[in-house]
Design an enzyme around this catalytic site. Structure first.
Site, PDB file in Angstrom:
ATOM      1  N   GLY A  36       0.822  -1.195   0.000  1.00  2.66           N
ATOM      2  CA  GLY A  36       0.000   0.000   0.000  1.00  2.66           C
ATOM      3  C   GLY A  36       0.859   1.250   0.000  1.00  2.66           C
ATOM      4  N   CYS A  37       0.237   2.380  -0.325  1.00  4.12           N
ATOM      5  CA  CYS A  37       0.991   3.626  -0.436  1.00  4.12           C
ATOM      6  C   CYS A  37       1.495   4.109   0.922  1.00  4.12           C
ATOM      7  CB  CYS A  37       0.144   4.690  -1.124  1.00  4.12           C
ATOM      8  SG  CYS A  37      -1.514   4.905  -0.426  1.00  4.12           S
ATOM      9  N   TYR A  38       0.616   4.166   1.910  1.00  2.00           N
ATOM     10  CA  TYR A  38       1.072   4.575   3.239  1.00  2.00           C
ATOM     11  C   TYR A  38       2.110   3.606   3.818  1.00  2.00           C
ATOM     12  CZ  TYR A  38      -2.685   8.117   3.658  1.00  2.00           C
ATOM     13  OH  TYR A  38      -3.508   9.203   3.494  1.00  2.00           O
ATOM     14  N   THR A  85       4.257   1.798   2.310  1.00  2.00           N
ATOM     15  CA  THR A  85       5.535   2.017   1.624  1.00  2.00           C
ATOM     16  C   THR A  85       6.295   3.173   2.259  1.00  2.00           C
ATOM     17  OG1 THR A  85       4.743   1.129  -0.486  1.00  2.00           O
ATOM     18  CG2 THR A  85       6.618   2.634  -0.573  1.00  2.00           C
ATOM     19  N   SER A  86       5.600   4.287   2.473  1.00  2.00           N
ATOM     20  CA  SER A  86       6.265   5.470   3.031  1.00  2.00           C
ATOM     21  C   SER A  86       6.726   5.234   4.466  1.00  2.00           C
ATOM     22  CB  SER A  86       5.326   6.680   2.969  1.00  2.00           C
ATOM     23  OG  SER A  86       4.257   6.559   3.890  1.00  2.00           O
TER      24      SER A  86
END
Length: 339
Positions: free
Chosen positions: A144-146, A148-149
Protein backbone atom coordinates in the site's frame (compact mmCIF):
# COMPACT_ATOMS: atom_id res chain seq x y z
CA UNK A 1 9.74 -8.22 -24.96
CA UNK A 2 7.54 -8.83 -21.91
CA UNK A 3 3.86 -9.11 -22.83
CA UNK A 4 1.87 -7.14 -20.26
CA UNK A 5 -1.80 -7.04 -19.33
CA UNK A 6 -3.52 -4.44 -17.15
CA UNK A 7 -6.77 -5.47 -15.48
CA UNK A 8 -8.49 -2.36 -14.18
CA UNK A 9 -6.75 -0.05 -16.61
CA UNK A 10 -8.92 3.04 -16.13
CA UNK A 11 -8.48 3.72 -12.42
CA UNK A 12 -5.73 6.08 -11.33
CA UNK A 13 -3.22 3.30 -10.67
CA UNK A 14 -4.23 1.62 -13.92
CA UNK A 15 -3.66 4.69 -16.04
CA UNK A 16 -0.37 5.32 -14.21
CA UNK A 17 0.71 1.80 -15.14
CA UNK A 18 -0.20 2.61 -18.74
CA UNK A 19 1.83 5.85 -18.69
CA UNK A 20 4.93 4.20 -17.25
CA UNK A 21 4.76 1.00 -19.31
CA UNK A 22 4.39 2.88 -22.60
CA UNK A 23 7.97 4.11 -22.21
CA UNK A 24 9.37 0.84 -20.83
CA UNK A 25 11.94 -0.49 -23.33
CA UNK A 26 11.34 -4.16 -22.48
CA UNK A 27 7.57 -4.27 -22.02
CA UNK A 28 4.64 -4.14 -24.41
CA UNK A 29 1.02 -3.69 -23.32
CA UNK A 30 -1.00 -6.36 -25.15
CA UNK A 31 -4.18 -6.41 -23.09
CA UNK A 32 -6.21 -3.85 -21.11
CA UNK A 33 -9.52 -4.43 -19.41
CA UNK A 34 -12.04 -2.19 -17.68
CA UNK A 35 -15.31 -3.27 -16.16
CA UNK A 36 -16.72 0.26 -16.49
CA UNK A 37 -15.45 1.19 -19.95
CA UNK A 38 -15.24 -2.11 -21.84
CA UNK A 39 -15.75 -1.53 -25.56
CA UNK A 40 -14.39 2.01 -25.52
CA UNK A 41 -11.01 3.15 -26.79
CA UNK A 42 -8.59 4.18 -24.09
CA UNK A 43 -8.44 7.69 -25.56
CA UNK A 44 -12.21 8.01 -25.14
CA UNK A 45 -11.70 7.64 -21.39
CA UNK A 46 -8.35 9.43 -21.18
CA UNK A 47 -7.86 11.62 -24.28
CA UNK A 48 -4.34 12.48 -23.13
CA UNK A 49 -3.19 8.91 -23.87
CA UNK A 50 -3.85 9.19 -27.63
CA UNK A 51 -4.34 5.42 -27.37
CA UNK A 52 -6.56 3.72 -29.97
CA UNK A 53 -6.59 0.30 -28.26
CA UNK A 54 -10.03 -0.85 -27.14
CA UNK A 55 -10.63 -1.76 -23.51
CA UNK A 56 -11.95 -5.28 -23.01
CA UNK A 57 -13.93 -7.29 -20.50
CA UNK A 58 -11.92 -9.61 -18.27
CA UNK A 59 -11.03 -12.76 -20.21
CA UNK A 60 -8.90 -15.22 -18.26
CA UNK A 61 -8.20 -17.43 -21.26
CA UNK A 62 -7.04 -14.53 -23.42
CA UNK A 63 -4.81 -13.21 -20.64
CA UNK A 64 -3.29 -16.64 -20.05
CA UNK A 65 -2.55 -17.08 -23.75
CA UNK A 66 -1.30 -13.58 -24.56
CA UNK A 67 0.40 -12.23 -21.40
CA UNK A 68 3.59 -13.01 -19.50
CA UNK A 69 2.54 -10.83 -16.57
CA UNK A 70 -0.68 -9.13 -15.56
CA UNK A 71 -1.13 -6.15 -13.26
CA UNK A 72 -4.41 -6.19 -11.35
CA UNK A 73 -5.63 -2.80 -10.13
CA UNK A 74 -8.98 -3.74 -8.65
CA UNK A 75 -11.08 -3.37 -5.49
CA UNK A 76 -10.38 -5.60 -2.50
CA UNK A 77 -11.64 -9.13 -2.98
CA UNK A 78 -11.86 -8.93 -6.76
CA UNK A 79 -8.18 -9.44 -7.62
CA UNK A 80 -7.93 -12.68 -5.66
CA UNK A 81 -10.94 -14.22 -7.38
CA UNK A 82 -9.69 -13.30 -10.85
CA UNK A 83 -6.10 -14.29 -10.08
CA UNK A 84 -7.22 -17.81 -9.23
CA UNK A 85 -8.26 -18.17 -12.88
CA UNK A 86 -4.77 -17.24 -14.09
CA UNK A 87 -2.52 -20.18 -13.24
CA UNK A 88 0.19 -19.73 -15.87
CA UNK A 89 0.80 -15.99 -15.66
CA UNK A 90 2.84 -13.89 -13.26
CA UNK A 91 0.58 -11.57 -11.26
CA UNK A 92 1.36 -8.25 -9.61
CA UNK A 93 -1.64 -7.10 -7.60
CA UNK A 94 -1.89 -3.43 -6.68
CA UNK A 95 -4.75 -4.11 -4.26
CA UNK A 96 -4.64 -5.65 -0.79
CA UNK A 97 -5.57 -9.25 -1.58
CA UNK A 98 -2.02 -10.64 -1.57
CA UNK A 99 -0.36 -8.43 1.05
CA UNK A 100 -1.15 -10.44 4.16
CA UNK A 101 0.48 -13.53 5.61
CA UNK A 102 -2.67 -14.36 7.57
CA UNK A 103 -5.95 -14.38 5.60
CA UNK A 104 -7.85 -13.87 8.85
CA UNK A 105 -6.18 -10.49 9.32
CA UNK A 106 -7.22 -9.54 5.80
CA UNK A 107 -10.79 -10.70 6.44
CA UNK A 108 -10.98 -8.72 9.69
CA UNK A 109 -9.90 -5.43 8.11
CA UNK A 110 -11.26 -5.74 4.58
CA UNK A 111 -14.40 -7.78 5.17
CA UNK A 112 -13.61 -10.37 2.51
CA UNK A 113 -12.83 -14.03 3.12
CA UNK A 114 -10.28 -15.48 0.71
CA UNK A 115 -11.03 -19.13 0.03
CA UNK A 116 -8.07 -21.53 -0.25
CA UNK A 117 -5.58 -18.72 0.37
CA UNK A 118 -1.99 -19.93 0.06
CA UNK A 119 0.31 -17.40 1.69
CA UNK A 120 3.43 -19.26 0.53
CA UNK A 121 2.60 -18.61 -3.13
CA UNK A 122 2.76 -14.82 -2.81
CA UNK A 123 5.48 -12.39 -1.84
CA UNK A 124 5.12 -8.94 -0.30
CA UNK A 125 6.49 -6.68 -3.00
CA UNK A 126 8.72 -4.16 -1.27
CA UNK A 127 11.89 -4.46 -3.40
CA UNK A 128 14.28 -2.81 -0.96
CA UNK A 129 13.54 -5.58 1.56
CA UNK A 130 12.43 -8.61 -0.44
CA UNK A 131 14.00 -8.47 -3.89
CA UNK A 132 15.49 -11.97 -3.56
CA UNK A 133 12.05 -13.46 -2.88
CA UNK A 134 10.36 -11.32 -5.52
CA UNK A 135 12.75 -12.62 -8.17
CA UNK A 136 11.25 -16.12 -8.04
CA UNK A 137 7.66 -15.23 -7.16
CA UNK A 138 4.62 -15.90 -9.33
CA UNK A 139 2.31 -13.62 -7.35
CA UNK A 140 3.42 -10.33 -5.81
CA UNK A 141 1.26 -8.29 -3.47
CA UNK A 142 2.26 -4.70 -4.16
CA UNK A 143 2.46 -2.72 -0.90
CA UNK A 144 0.00 0.00 0.00
CA UNK A 145 0.99 3.63 -0.44
CA UNK A 146 1.07 4.57 3.24
CA UNK A 147 2.89 1.38 4.29
CA UNK A 148 5.54 2.02 1.62
CA UNK A 149 6.26 5.47 3.03
CA UNK A 150 6.28 4.24 6.64
CA UNK A 151 8.15 0.94 6.29
CA UNK A 152 10.99 2.43 4.24
CA UNK A 153 11.36 5.27 6.75
CA UNK A 154 11.48 2.94 9.77
CA UNK A 155 13.39 -0.11 8.53
CA UNK A 156 17.00 0.95 9.29
CA UNK A 157 16.04 2.12 12.78
CA UNK A 158 14.15 -1.08 13.58
CA UNK A 159 16.78 -3.40 12.14
CA UNK A 160 19.54 -1.73 14.13
CA UNK A 161 17.52 -1.85 17.36
CA UNK A 162 18.08 1.81 18.20
CA UNK A 163 14.41 2.72 18.76
CA UNK A 164 11.57 1.58 20.99
CA UNK A 165 8.80 -0.26 19.15
CA UNK A 166 5.96 -0.53 21.65
CA UNK A 167 4.35 2.68 20.39
CA UNK A 168 5.17 4.24 17.03
CA UNK A 169 3.18 7.33 16.07
CA UNK A 170 2.64 8.03 12.37
CA UNK A 171 1.05 11.16 10.91
CA UNK A 172 0.59 11.03 7.13
CA UNK A 173 -0.73 13.51 4.58
CA UNK A 174 -1.94 12.30 1.18
CA UNK A 175 -3.13 13.80 -2.06
CA UNK A 176 -6.69 13.12 -3.21
CA UNK A 177 -5.73 10.61 -5.92
CA UNK A 178 -5.04 8.13 -3.13
CA UNK A 179 -8.80 7.72 -2.76
CA UNK A 180 -9.11 6.45 -6.32
CA UNK A 181 -11.18 7.59 -9.28
CA UNK A 182 -14.72 7.71 -7.99
CA UNK A 183 -17.64 10.08 -7.67
CA UNK A 184 -17.88 10.74 -3.94
CA UNK A 185 -18.94 13.98 -2.28
CA UNK A 186 -15.95 14.01 0.08
CA UNK A 187 -13.55 14.24 -2.87
CA UNK A 188 -15.26 16.95 -4.91
CA UNK A 189 -13.44 20.25 -5.45
CA UNK A 190 -15.50 22.29 -3.00
CA UNK A 191 -14.99 19.73 -0.23
CA UNK A 192 -11.25 19.27 -0.77
CA UNK A 193 -10.00 22.70 -1.83
CA UNK A 194 -8.57 24.86 0.97
CA UNK A 195 -9.29 22.06 3.41
CA UNK A 196 -7.26 19.60 5.48
CA UNK A 197 -8.89 16.77 7.38
CA UNK A 198 -8.08 13.47 9.07
CA UNK A 199 -9.95 10.33 8.09
CA UNK A 200 -10.22 6.69 9.22
CA UNK A 201 -8.60 7.69 12.50
CA UNK A 202 -7.40 4.64 14.48
CA UNK A 203 -9.03 2.29 11.97
CA UNK A 204 -7.23 2.67 8.66
CA UNK A 205 -6.80 -0.61 6.74
CA UNK A 206 -3.10 -0.02 6.22
CA UNK A 207 -2.31 -0.38 9.93
CA UNK A 208 -2.18 -4.21 10.02
CA UNK A 209 -0.05 -4.21 6.87
CA UNK A 210 2.44 -1.85 8.51
CA UNK A 211 2.52 -3.86 11.73
CA UNK A 212 2.93 -7.16 9.88
CA UNK A 213 6.03 -5.99 8.04
CA UNK A 214 7.51 -3.91 10.85
CA UNK A 215 7.25 -6.92 13.18
CA UNK A 216 9.35 -8.97 10.76
CA UNK A 217 11.95 -6.22 10.62
CA UNK A 218 12.11 -5.61 14.37
CA UNK A 219 11.82 -9.26 15.34
CA UNK A 220 9.07 -8.49 17.85
CA UNK A 221 5.57 -7.05 18.02
CA UNK A 222 5.23 -3.47 16.84
CA UNK A 223 2.28 -1.19 17.55
CA UNK A 224 1.49 1.72 15.23
CA UNK A 225 -0.80 4.66 15.98
CA UNK A 226 -1.65 5.95 12.52
CA UNK A 227 -3.58 9.06 11.52
CA UNK A 228 -3.90 9.84 7.79
CA UNK A 229 -4.99 13.23 6.48
CA UNK A 230 -6.38 14.31 3.13
CA UNK A 231 -4.75 17.43 1.69
CA UNK A 232 -5.78 19.54 -1.32
CA UNK A 233 -3.23 18.26 -3.82
CA UNK A 234 -3.40 15.58 -6.48
CA UNK A 235 -0.37 13.41 -5.71
CA UNK A 236 2.04 12.76 -2.92
CA UNK A 237 2.39 11.37 0.58
CA UNK A 238 4.37 12.92 3.39
CA UNK A 239 4.66 10.73 6.48
CA UNK A 240 6.03 12.02 9.78
CA UNK A 241 6.93 9.31 12.29
CA UNK A 242 7.70 9.70 15.99
CA UNK A 243 9.66 7.03 17.86
CA UNK A 244 11.72 6.99 21.07
CA UNK A 245 15.50 6.53 20.96
CA UNK A 246 18.64 6.94 23.04
CA UNK A 247 20.94 7.18 20.01
CA UNK A 248 22.51 10.36 18.68
CA UNK A 249 21.23 11.91 15.48
CA UNK A 250 24.62 11.49 13.82
CA UNK A 251 24.67 7.76 14.58
CA UNK A 252 21.12 7.30 13.29
CA UNK A 253 21.87 9.23 10.12
CA UNK A 254 24.96 7.10 9.49
CA UNK A 255 22.91 3.91 9.93
CA UNK A 256 20.41 5.13 7.33
CA UNK A 257 23.09 6.14 4.85
CA UNK A 258 24.75 2.75 5.12
CA UNK A 259 21.49 0.80 4.91
CA UNK A 260 20.26 2.53 1.75
CA UNK A 261 23.65 2.89 0.06
CA UNK A 262 23.27 1.74 -3.53
CA UNK A 263 19.48 1.82 -3.54
CA UNK A 264 18.45 3.58 -6.76
CA UNK A 265 15.18 5.06 -5.49
CA UNK A 266 15.65 5.70 -1.76
CA UNK A 267 17.51 8.87 -0.84
CA UNK A 268 18.60 9.75 2.70
CA UNK A 269 18.78 13.53 2.92
CA UNK A 270 21.60 15.45 4.63
CA UNK A 271 20.92 16.43 8.24
CA UNK A 272 18.86 19.61 8.39
CA UNK A 273 17.17 18.93 5.04
CA UNK A 274 13.59 17.66 5.09
CA UNK A 275 11.59 16.02 2.29
CA UNK A 276 8.94 17.56 0.11
CA UNK A 277 6.27 15.79 -1.94
CA UNK A 278 7.14 18.06 -4.85
CA UNK A 279 10.51 16.31 -5.12
CA UNK A 280 8.79 12.99 -5.92
CA UNK A 281 6.00 14.12 -8.24
CA UNK A 282 5.59 11.62 -11.09
CA UNK A 283 8.64 9.57 -10.06
CA UNK A 284 9.56 6.38 -8.21
CA UNK A 285 11.88 8.19 -5.81
CA UNK A 286 11.65 8.27 -2.01
CA UNK A 287 13.18 10.99 0.16
CA UNK A 288 13.85 10.42 3.86
CA UNK A 289 14.81 13.08 6.39
CA UNK A 290 15.21 13.06 10.16
CA UNK A 291 15.58 15.18 13.27
CA UNK A 292 16.08 14.39 16.96
CA UNK A 293 13.95 16.10 19.59
CA UNK A 294 16.56 15.88 22.33
CA UNK A 295 14.34 17.09 25.21
CA UNK A 296 12.11 14.02 24.89
CA UNK A 297 14.45 11.57 23.18
CA UNK A 298 12.15 11.41 20.16
CA UNK A 299 13.41 10.59 16.70
CA UNK A 300 11.31 12.31 14.05
CA UNK A 301 11.47 10.59 10.67
CA UNK A 302 9.96 12.06 7.51
CA UNK A 303 9.43 10.40 4.14
CA UNK A 304 7.97 11.66 0.88
CA UNK A 305 6.72 9.57 -2.05
CA UNK A 306 4.38 9.88 -5.00
CA UNK A 307 1.44 7.72 -3.95
CA UNK A 308 0.70 6.68 -7.55
CA UNK A 309 4.29 5.79 -8.47
CA UNK A 310 6.44 4.42 -5.63
CA UNK A 311 3.21 4.01 -3.67
CA UNK A 312 1.57 1.95 -6.42
CA UNK A 313 2.30 1.64 -10.15
CA UNK A 314 6.00 2.49 -10.21
CA UNK A 315 6.75 0.04 -7.44
CA UNK A 316 4.71 -2.59 -9.32
CA UNK A 317 6.90 -2.08 -12.39
CA UNK A 318 10.01 -2.21 -10.20
CA UNK A 319 8.74 -5.61 -9.04
CA UNK A 320 8.14 -6.70 -12.64
CA UNK A 321 11.71 -5.77 -13.51
CA UNK A 322 12.99 -7.97 -10.69
CA UNK A 323 10.71 -10.88 -11.64
CA UNK A 324 11.99 -10.82 -15.23
CA UNK A 325 15.65 -10.25 -14.33
CA UNK A 326 15.78 -6.76 -15.80
CA UNK A 327 17.64 -3.76 -14.47
CA UNK A 328 15.52 -2.63 -11.53
CA UNK A 329 15.32 0.96 -12.72
CA UNK A 330 14.30 0.12 -16.30
CA UNK A 331 11.40 2.28 -17.43
CA UNK A 332 11.52 4.21 -14.14
CA UNK A 333 14.48 6.50 -14.72
CA UNK A 334 12.42 9.67 -15.19
CA UNK A 335 13.15 12.51 -12.80
CA UNK A 336 10.27 14.07 -10.88
CA UNK A 337 8.17 16.73 -12.60
CA UNK A 338 9.07 20.14 -11.17
CA UNK A 339 7.62 22.62 -10.44
Amino acid sequence: MIRVGIVGATGYTGIELFRLLKKHPSAKIVYMSSRTYAGKKMMEVYPSTLEEAVLEDFDSRKISESCDVVFTALPAGVSYRLAMELQNVKIIDLGADFRFDDPNTYAEWYGNKLEDYNSTERVYGLPELYRDSIKNARIVGNPGCYPTSVILALTPALKSGIVEVDTIVVDSKSGVSGAGRKETLDYTFSEVNENLRPYNVAKHRHVPEMEQELKKIAGKDVKVIFTPHLVPMTRGILSTIYVKTNASLEKIHRIYQEFYAGEPFVHVLPLGVFPSTKWCYGSNHVFIGMQLEERTGTLILMSAIDNLVKGASGQAIQNMNIMFDLKETEGLESLPIYP
